[in-house]
Design a protein around this motif. Sequence first.
Motif, PDB file in Angstrom:
ATOM      1  N   HIS A   1       0.726  -1.206   0.219  1.00  0.00           N
ATOM      2  CA  HIS A   1       0.043   0.262   0.188  1.00  0.00           C
ATOM      3  C   HIS A   1       0.771   1.136   0.144  1.00  0.00           C
ATOM      4  CE1 HIS A   1      -2.172   3.080   1.720  1.00  0.00           C
ATOM      5  NE2 HIS A   1      -3.150   2.830   0.308  1.00  0.00           N
ATOM      6  N   GLN A   2       2.014   0.731   1.285  1.00  0.00           N
ATOM      7  CA  GLN A   2       2.797   2.154   1.109  1.00  0.00           C
ATOM      8  C   GLN A   2       3.306   2.474  -0.147  1.00  0.00           C
ATOM      9  OE1 GLN A   2       2.439   4.196   3.005  1.00  0.00           O
ATOM     10  NE2 GLN A   2       0.694   3.425   3.706  1.00  0.00           N
ATOM     11  N   GLY A   3       3.626   1.876  -1.151  1.00  0.00           N
ATOM     12  CA  GLY A   3       4.330   2.023  -2.848  1.00  0.00           C
ATOM     13  C   GLY A   3       5.402   0.840  -2.145  1.00  0.00           C
ATOM     14  N   TYR A   4       6.221  -0.119  -1.534  1.00  0.00           N
ATOM     15  CA  TYR A   4       7.608  -0.309  -1.615  1.00  0.00           C
ATOM     16  C   TYR A   4       7.437  -1.594  -2.145  1.00  0.00           C
ATOM     17  CZ  TYR A   4       8.129   3.179   1.878  1.00  0.00           C
ATOM     18  OH  TYR A   4       8.259   4.914   2.328  1.00  0.00           O
ATOM     19  N   LEU A   5       6.134  -2.248  -2.102  1.00  0.00           N
ATOM     20  CA  LEU A   5       6.314  -3.398  -3.153  1.00  0.00           C
ATOM     21  C   LEU A   5       5.436  -3.921  -3.541  1.00  0.00           C
ATOM     22  CD1 LEU A   5       7.259  -6.053   0.545  1.00  0.00           C
ATOM     23  CD2 LEU A   5       8.527  -5.509  -1.327  1.00  0.00           C
ATOM     24  N   SER A   6       4.696  -4.828  -4.752  1.00  0.00           N
ATOM     25  CA  SER A   6       3.920  -4.714  -5.890  1.00  0.00           C
ATOM     26  C   SER A   6       2.767  -5.994  -5.105  1.00  0.00           C
ATOM     27  CB  SER A   6       4.643  -5.012  -7.270  1.00  0.00           C
ATOM     28  OG  SER A   6       3.216  -5.858  -8.279  1.00  0.00           O
ATOM     29  N   PHE A   7       1.782  -5.936  -4.995  1.00  0.00           N
ATOM     30  CA  PHE A   7       0.866  -5.907  -4.863  1.00  0.00           C
ATOM     31  C   PHE A   7       0.745  -7.396  -4.991  1.00  0.00           C
ATOM     32  CE2 PHE A   7      -3.418  -7.623  -3.491  1.00  0.00           C
ATOM     33  CZ  PHE A   7      -4.156  -8.240  -2.370  1.00  0.00           C
ATOM     34  N   PRO A   8       0.025  -7.510  -6.406  1.00  0.00           N
ATOM     35  CA  PRO A   8       0.461  -8.874  -7.236  1.00  0.00           C
ATOM     36  C   PRO A   8       1.540  -9.816  -7.060  1.00  0.00           C
ATOM     37  CG  PRO A   8      -0.037  -7.167  -8.304  1.00  0.00           C
ATOM     38  CD  PRO A   8       0.352  -5.885  -7.566  1.00  0.00           C
ATOM     39  N   TRP A   9       2.678  -8.934  -7.040  1.00  0.00           N
ATOM     40  CA  TRP A   9       3.809  -9.864  -6.699  1.00  0.00           C
ATOM     41  C   TRP A   9       4.039 -10.446  -5.301  1.00  0.00           C
ATOM     42  CZ3 TRP A   9       6.745 -12.375  -9.755  1.00  0.00           C
ATOM     43  CH2 TRP A   9       6.510 -11.567 -11.146  1.00  0.00           C
ATOM     44  N   ILE A  10       3.273  -9.386  -4.069  1.00  0.00           N
ATOM     45  CA  ILE A  10       3.283 -11.186  -2.856  1.00  0.00           C
ATOM     46  C   ILE A  10       2.432 -11.262  -3.043  1.00  0.00           C
ATOM     47  CG2 ILE A  10       2.511 -10.307  -0.315  1.00  0.00           C
ATOM     48  CD1 ILE A  10       3.333  -6.910  -0.361  1.00  0.00           C
ATOM     49  N   VAL A  11       1.264 -11.471  -3.351  1.00  0.00           N
ATOM     50  CA  VAL A  11      -0.308 -13.185  -3.171  1.00  0.00           C
ATOM     51  C   VAL A  11       0.860 -13.359  -3.782  1.00  0.00           C
ATOM     52  CG1 VAL A  11      -2.677 -13.539  -3.788  1.00  0.00           C
ATOM     53  CG2 VAL A  11      -1.890 -10.878  -3.265  1.00  0.00           C
ATOM     54  N   LEU A  12       1.197 -13.954  -5.866  1.00  0.00           N
ATOM     55  CA  LEU A  12       1.674 -14.344  -5.712  1.00  0.00           C
ATOM     56  C   LEU A  12       2.473 -15.522  -5.397  1.00  0.00           C
ATOM     57  CD1 LEU A  12       2.738 -16.271  -9.010  1.00  0.00           C
ATOM     58  CD2 LEU A  12       4.159 -14.341  -9.619  1.00  0.00           C
ATOM     59  N   ILE A  13       3.636 -14.500  -4.606  1.00  0.00           N
ATOM     60  CA  ILE A  13       4.661 -15.358  -3.330  1.00  0.00           C
ATOM     61  C   ILE A  13       4.654 -16.153  -3.018  1.00  0.00           C
ATOM     62  CG2 ILE A  13       6.676 -14.967  -2.646  1.00  0.00           C
ATOM     63  CD1 ILE A  13       7.576 -12.425  -4.849  1.00  0.00           C
ATOM     64  N   ALA A  14       3.685 -15.810  -2.107  1.00  0.00           N
ATOM     65  CA  ALA A  14       3.276 -16.202  -0.907  1.00  0.00           C
ATOM     66  C   ALA A  14       2.069 -17.200  -1.490  1.00  0.00           C
ATOM     67  CB  ALA A  14       2.285 -14.859  -0.018  1.00  0.00           C
ATOM     68  N   PHE A  15       1.759 -17.369  -2.436  1.00  0.00           N
ATOM     69  CA  PHE A  15       0.404 -18.071  -3.282  1.00  0.00           C
ATOM     70  C   PHE A  15       1.244 -19.966  -2.743  1.00  0.00           C
ATOM     71  CE2 PHE A  15      -0.449 -21.006  -6.879  1.00  0.00           C
ATOM     72  CZ  PHE A  15      -1.439 -21.318  -6.848  1.00  0.00           C
ATOM     73  N   CYS A  16       3.355 -18.518  -3.754  1.00  0.00           N
ATOM     74  CA  CYS A  16       3.708 -20.152  -3.886  1.00  0.00           C
ATOM     75  C   CYS A  16       4.791 -20.841  -2.839  1.00  0.00           C
ATOM     76  CB  CYS A  16       5.328 -19.926  -4.915  1.00  0.00           C
ATOM     77  SG  CYS A  16       4.394 -18.915  -6.281  1.00  0.00           S
ATOM     78  N   GLY A  17       4.802 -19.599  -2.149  1.00  0.00           N
ATOM     79  CA  GLY A  17       5.457 -20.276  -0.656  1.00  0.00           C
ATOM     80  C   GLY A  17       4.650 -20.747   0.065  1.00  0.00           C
ATOM     81  N   GLY A  18       3.064 -20.499   0.475  1.00  0.00           N
ATOM     82  CA  GLY A  18       2.648 -21.141   0.994  1.00  0.00           C
ATOM     83  C   GLY A  18       2.294 -22.723  -0.018  1.00  0.00           C
ATOM     84  N   THR A  19       2.111 -22.869  -0.602  1.00  0.00           N
ATOM     85  CA  THR A  19       1.705 -24.062  -1.251  1.00  0.00           C
ATOM     86  C   THR A  19       2.568 -25.251  -1.490  1.00  0.00           C
ATOM     87  OG1 THR A  19       0.490 -23.045  -3.279  1.00  0.00           O
ATOM     88  CG2 THR A  19       0.979 -25.212  -3.140  1.00  0.00           C
TER      89      THR A  19
END
Length: 185
Positions: free
Chosen positions: A35-53
């Motif tokens: 939200h603050q612009g330091y990271l990309s939200f879609p990339w966070i979701v994708l990386i968390a999805f991969c790591g969580g899976t």
Amino acid sequence: MTLTQLVADYGYLAVFVGALFEGETVLLLAGFAAHQGYLSFPWIVLIAFCGGTLGDQLWFFMGRRYGTALLKRFPQLTPATQQVNRLMLRFQVGVIIGVRFMYGLRIAGPIAMGMSDVSAWRFIMFNLIGAALWALAVSGTGYLFGQTLHWLFADIKRYEEGVLLVIIGVGVMVGLWRRWGRRKH
């Protein structure tokens, strides 16, 4: 190096590592950082999805191969695996999808499922759904938290590093409290 630079440089790695284990705190913080612009939200979701899976798949196959030995080595996992087994008898699909949302069952759950008669393909299919929902919901909550703060404090950019420090501090304290609380029981 500033805190914001550390988040920008290592935030995605932290999301992946956090998602392998019980990474809600890291994922909430990453959503806020997006939200603050330091990271990309879609990339966070994708990386968390991969790591969580990946994390849950590893725990599942560890349970499938070494379940009994793991429970002997880590007897504190036994009550949680018993709870998952009871839930699996009635709500198998819901438990596979939702185990990552259940406090204290994120690691023990997939281990117990690996020890059960759930087929690997069935677990993979529903684990993918659960990981997608989890990644979006938790990081989205962090993002919405940032949006709420923005509404409350119009010039949050002036205070964001301090807010980020406080949020990280609270997240670390919650994580330590959760770990310490589990060890006492």
